[in-house]
Design an enzyme around this catalytic site. Structure first.
Site: not given
Length: 407
Positions: A178-180, A183, A146
């Site tokens: 970026a991860d969230l 998702g 991320d």
């Protein structure tokens, strides 16, 4: 019954982007089985302290980081590097609607757990792969992180204090955005694919990449650049076109946000601070003038704001009709009456005997409300039950798998 209570999800993901996606599906009612490595599990289980506490207040093996993204799931431990473990995954996938994974590109194909192999058995399967850079392109084989993606995708070029000010320079977000966001996009893509499947009977493959998401989520910053061919710059907590539209520190070292949108609001702001003469100064009387002279005005406003506490400023500005808000610490967030009224904290009994204090899903559905029924599972908590319920394994078969280190 949740909106997705008819959906079965096989979750082969770990860390954050994939688990965040599958937690959304689980909150909406889907039956999510989380596949984890025996003895280790999701890497985030050990990303602490802090850790979940048991009934006596002692730390358990479950890090708070892991708790954030694994509510309402069941945990099955499997060693998928062994043929016996792969066979279990294939059998579960044949009964599932969705598979989510975030392995390196091509890794699951070596185990016969890739989309092509599983779709041959279940053509209506929705299979979502989440990687750093996608399934093709020159960076496809690289691992994605991320922090690195925030830099590569342009986010840090527009985030942080101005270069010429103290503390200036690029800054990452306080959470793994970026991860969230990947998702969240993956959740949307899966539900779109399920809708398509329900109409046509055909499943499909979803290719999600952190870098793609990071680029996409810059929104108007992207189009500003594409329209003008001029790269936007960092403005910290200030606004390039409106002054004052930024943060200020108060007398008690708390912080407020002041978002003055017109000249009338500016006058009300400085009157609330006992400095009405600033509105009559030609350098500050209009927004264009304030923008031109921000380096003169902002220090004067900063001194003015330091004369009152955060709560005093909020009370005065709300009464005056000046757009404002506090910068709250997390203790203040969870004590806030609006946050409490919206039920944004949920406490669930944990297998350790303690209570898992979690953040509720913000989706509010009138007919099929989201659920918060199960705390994030301990490692392998549901292994026996899943193998018995889904695949009809008896105690002897399960014991043999456990003795071989497969479960």
């Amino acid at each position: 019954m949740g909106a997705l209570s008819h959906i079965r999800v096989l979750d082969l993901s770990r860390v954050l982007a994939g688990p965040w996606c599958t937690q959304n599906l689980a909150d909406l009612g889907a039956d999510v089985i989380k596949i984890e490595r025996p003895g280790a599990g999701d890497d985030t289980r050990t990303w602490g302290p802090p850790y979940q506490r048991d009934a006596e207040g002692h730390d358990t093996a479950e890090a708070a980081y892991y708790l954030a993204a694994n509510r309402n799931k069941r945990s099955l431990t499997l060693d998928i590097s062994h043929p016996e473990g792969q066979a279990v995954v294939r059998a579960l996938a044949a009964q599932s609607d969705v598979v989510v994974e975030n392995y390196k590109v091509g890794q699951l194909a070596r185990y016969g757990l890739d989309y092509a192999t599983l779709a041959a058995v279940k053509p209506d399967l929705v299979y979502c792969s989440i990687t750093g850079f996608g399934q093709d392109g020159p960076y496809a084989a690289r691992p994605g992180y991320d922090f690195i993606v925030q830099g590569m995708g342009g986010f840090m070029s527009v985030t942080g204090e101005r270069d010429e000010l103290p503390g200036g320079g690029p800054q990452k977000a306080g959470v793994a955005i970026a991860d969230l966001m990947t998702g969240m996009y993956a959740s949307l893509a899966i539900m779109a694919a399920l809708t398509h499947r329900d109409r046509t009977g055909v499943g499909q493959y979803i290719d999600m990449a952190l870098l793609d998401t990071q680029v996409a989520m810059l929104a108007n910053m992207n189009t500003n650049y594409l329209a003008s061919e001029r790269a936007p710059v960092r403005w910290g907590n200030a606004h390039p076109n409106i002054v004052p539209y930024q943060t200020f520190q108060c007398a008690d070292d708390g912080w407020i946000i002041v978002a003055v949108g017109n000249d009338g609001q500016f006058r009300k702001f400085i009157e609330a601070g006992g400095q009405p003469g600033l509105a009559d100064d030609a350098r500050f009387a209009t927004n264009p003038a304030r923008v031109r002279h921000r380096d003169l005005l902002v220090p004067l406003l900063a001194d003015m704001v330091r004369t009152l506490t955060k709560d005093e400023w909020i009370a005065r500005l709300e009464t005056a009709g000046v757009p404002c808000g506090p910068i709250n610490t997390l203790p203040e967030v969870f004590a806030h009456p609006q946050v409490r009224a919206r039920g944004m904290q949920v406490d669930l009994p944990h297998a350790s005997g303690g209570t898992a204090r979690l953040v509720a899903n913000p989706i509010k559905l009138s007919a099929t409300p989201v659920r918060a029924e199960m705390a994030p599972p301990t490692l392998g908590q549901h292994s026996d039950a899943i193998l018995q319920e889904r695949l009809g394994y008896g105690p002897e078969q399960i014991a043999a798998l456990r003795a071989a280190g497969i479960v």
